[in-house]
Design a protein around this motif. Structure first.
Motif, short mmCIF file in Angstrom:
data_model
loop_
_atom_site.label_atom_id
_atom_site.label_comp_id
_atom_site.label_asym_id
_atom_site.label_seq_id
_atom_site.Cartn_x
_atom_site.Cartn_y
_atom_site.Cartn_z
N MET A 1 17.08 -1.23 7.20
CA MET A 1 15.63 -2.48 7.08
C MET A 1 14.44 -1.85 7.88
O MET A 1 14.69 -2.11 8.93
CB MET A 1 16.16 -3.76 7.51
N GLN A 2 13.86 -2.45 7.18
CA GLN A 2 11.89 -1.94 7.59
C GLN A 2 11.42 -3.38 7.75
O GLN A 2 11.94 -3.94 7.06
CB GLN A 2 11.58 -1.06 6.70
N ALA A 3 10.69 -3.41 9.07
CA ALA A 3 9.32 -4.65 9.04
C ALA A 3 7.48 -3.77 8.88
O ALA A 3 7.94 -3.26 9.30
CB ALA A 3 9.64 -5.32 9.78
N MET A 4 7.12 -4.91 7.51
CA MET A 4 5.68 -4.55 7.96
C MET A 4 5.20 -5.65 8.17
O MET A 4 5.50 -7.03 7.69
CB MET A 4 5.38 -3.94 7.13
N SER A 5 4.29 -6.01 8.81
CA SER A 5 3.57 -7.35 9.34
C SER A 5 2.01 -6.92 8.36
O SER A 5 1.31 -6.19 7.98
CB SER A 5 2.43 -7.26 10.33
N VAL A 6 2.20 -8.73 7.62
CA VAL A 6 1.18 -8.88 6.85
C VAL A 6 0.34 -9.59 6.85
O VAL A 6 0.31 -10.91 6.63
CB VAL A 6 1.97 -9.43 5.30
N ARG A 7 -1.16 -8.87 7.31
CA ARG A 7 -2.08 -10.18 8.47
C ARG A 7 -3.54 -10.67 7.13
O ARG A 7 -4.09 -11.21 7.27
CB ARG A 7 -3.11 -9.60 9.10
N ASP A 8 -3.50 -9.33 5.85
CA ASP A 8 -4.56 -8.98 5.06
C ASP A 8 -4.70 -8.75 3.59
O ASP A 8 -3.23 -7.99 4.06
CB ASP A 8 -6.30 -8.50 6.00
N SER A 9 -5.42 -8.74 2.94
CA SER A 9 -5.19 -8.25 1.54
C SER A 9 -4.57 -6.49 1.58
O SER A 9 -4.30 -6.61 -0.01
CB SER A 9 -5.84 -7.79 0.88
N SER A 10 -5.50 -6.33 2.12
CA SER A 10 -5.15 -4.18 2.07
C SER A 10 -3.31 -3.88 2.52
O SER A 10 -2.89 -2.66 2.73
CB SER A 10 -5.99 -3.98 3.60
N GLN A 11 -2.65 -4.71 3.19
CA GLN A 11 -1.50 -4.29 3.17
C GLN A 11 -0.20 -4.87 2.70
O GLN A 11 0.40 -4.25 2.16
CB GLN A 11 -1.08 -5.31 4.55
N VAL A 12 -0.83 -5.65 0.98
CA VAL A 12 -0.53 -6.10 0.00
C VAL A 12 -0.02 -4.57 -0.65
O VAL A 12 1.51 -4.73 -0.95
CB VAL A 12 -0.80 -7.01 -0.42
N ALA A 13 -1.00 -4.31 -0.68
CA ALA A 13 -0.44 -2.56 -1.51
C ALA A 13 0.71 -1.73 -0.39
O ALA A 13 1.84 -1.21 -1.50
CB ALA A 13 -1.54 -1.56 -1.80
N GLU A 14 1.10 -1.95 0.56
CA GLU A 14 1.47 -1.34 0.82
C GLU A 14 3.02 -2.15 1.07
O GLU A 14 4.35 -0.95 1.17
CB GLU A 14 0.93 -1.20 2.57
#
Length: 333
Positions: A1-14
């Motif tokens: 399992m991997q985790a990523m922070s999502v705080r702004d729209s630029s991270q949606v694509a990632e």
């Protein structure tokens, strides 16, 4: 399992890219990977729009309900007063078209949401190959887990395993000493012993692990044997074992001090009777100890992975590997 922070729209694509990569790694074709992309995009977008940012966990699952991609969207935002209304197309609190949760539901093979006003929202989505409408009804989930490395590490020094057996199942969580590759080596050595020896009693399996882990840096390990009448528990070190009743009240199971593979003065089994349909939870010390599910009305009845996700969101220490393994004791078939 991997985790990523999502705080702004630029991270949606990632977030979309990572989820699709996991799906393709499982052999998902273009259409199925496309559904994963849509769901990941909507989950990440909702974290920003409705949760003031949050965290997206992406992994895989393989249990008696099937196998596929698993996503957990976790935030500490305002929460939803009415989850059912928020799931209907056209319902929006931000002026958007209000189709986000509907798109997630249409793409999912399993969906569970826990949200409380002022406490945030947790959304679990599971996706398999093939359209959801074509999927046959699946049995209720037995267990679920969150298993993540310390921030900055490539591998997790914790490991977990579940094995079915006649009349029930066994659970194991191993927390390798420290973190990084050497901790992972110890934890996975414990998994190998567990897979080979799980039919024996928990105490006997733990003793074999103690011998097998001597060449490693050692681990804290707990094993729970679950049947329809009782839990037999044995633990060395600080992997916590907790029984959570249907009303959310908790009973912590007893383990002894030590490190499997190095210092384990006493291996002892403890037996706990089961009443109703409690949860059995094993968690490494990457999770704080102050949690109690009675603070989350209704959560104990939800999908085990969703329970693990909420505990991780609210009690992750943030400075170590973390594993939260949750199983429903009623699922003994």
């Amino acid at each position: 399992m991997q985790a990523m922070s999502v705080r702004d729209s630029s991270q949606v694509a990632e977030a979309r890219r990572r989820a699709v990569a996991v799906a393709q790694g499982m052999g998902f074709g273009e259409e199925d990977a496309g559904r994963v992309a849509i769901v990941a995009t909507e989950l990440a977008t909702n974290l920003i729009k409705h949760g003031a940012g949050g965290e997206l966990l992406i992994g895989t699952y393989d249990d008696r309900t099937g196998s596929g991609v698993e996503c957990l969207a976790l935030d500490k935002g305002p929460g939803m007063a009415d989850v059912e209304a928020s799931s209907r197309d056209g319902h929006s609190t931000t002026g958007s078209p209000g189709t986000g949760l509907g798109a997630i539901a249409r793409g999912a093979h399993a969906l569970d949401i826990y949200s409380r006003p002022g406490l945030g929202t947790a959304i679990l989505v599971r996706l398999q190959q093939g359209r959801p409408a074509d999927a046959l009804p699946s049995p209720e989930p037995v267990s679920g887990a969150v298993n993540l490395p310390k921030t900055g590490e490539d591998v997790c020094g914790d490991a977990w395993c579940r094995k079915a057996q006649e009349g029930g199942f066994k659970l194991m969580v191993a927390d390798g000493l420290g973190h990084g590759p050497f901790a992972a080596e110890a934890a996975h050595a414990a998994v190998r012993v567990f897979i080979a020896e799980h039919r024996d009693r928990p105490g006997a399996v733990l003793e074999r692990m103690h011998a097998a882990l001597r060449p490693t840096r050692g681990a804290a390990i707990s094993i729970a044997e679950v049947s329809d009448r009782q839990v037999v528990f044995a633990g060395i070190g600080n992997v916590a074992g907790v029984l959570v009743a249907e009303d959310g009240t908790s009973r912590r199971m007893v383990s002894h001090n030590g490190t499997v593979g190095h210092v384990a003065k006493r291996v002892q089994e403890f037996t706990y009777p089961l009443e109703g349909t409690p949860l059995v939870i094993l968690c490494s010390d990457g999770l704080g100890t102050s949690w109690s599910l009675d603070a989350y009305p209704g959560l104990v009845q939800r999908h085990p992975t969703l329970v693990a996700g909420v505990l991780y969101r609210d009690f992750n220490r943030g400075r170590d590997d973390v594993t939260v393994l949750v199983a429903r004791a009623e699922a003994t078939a």
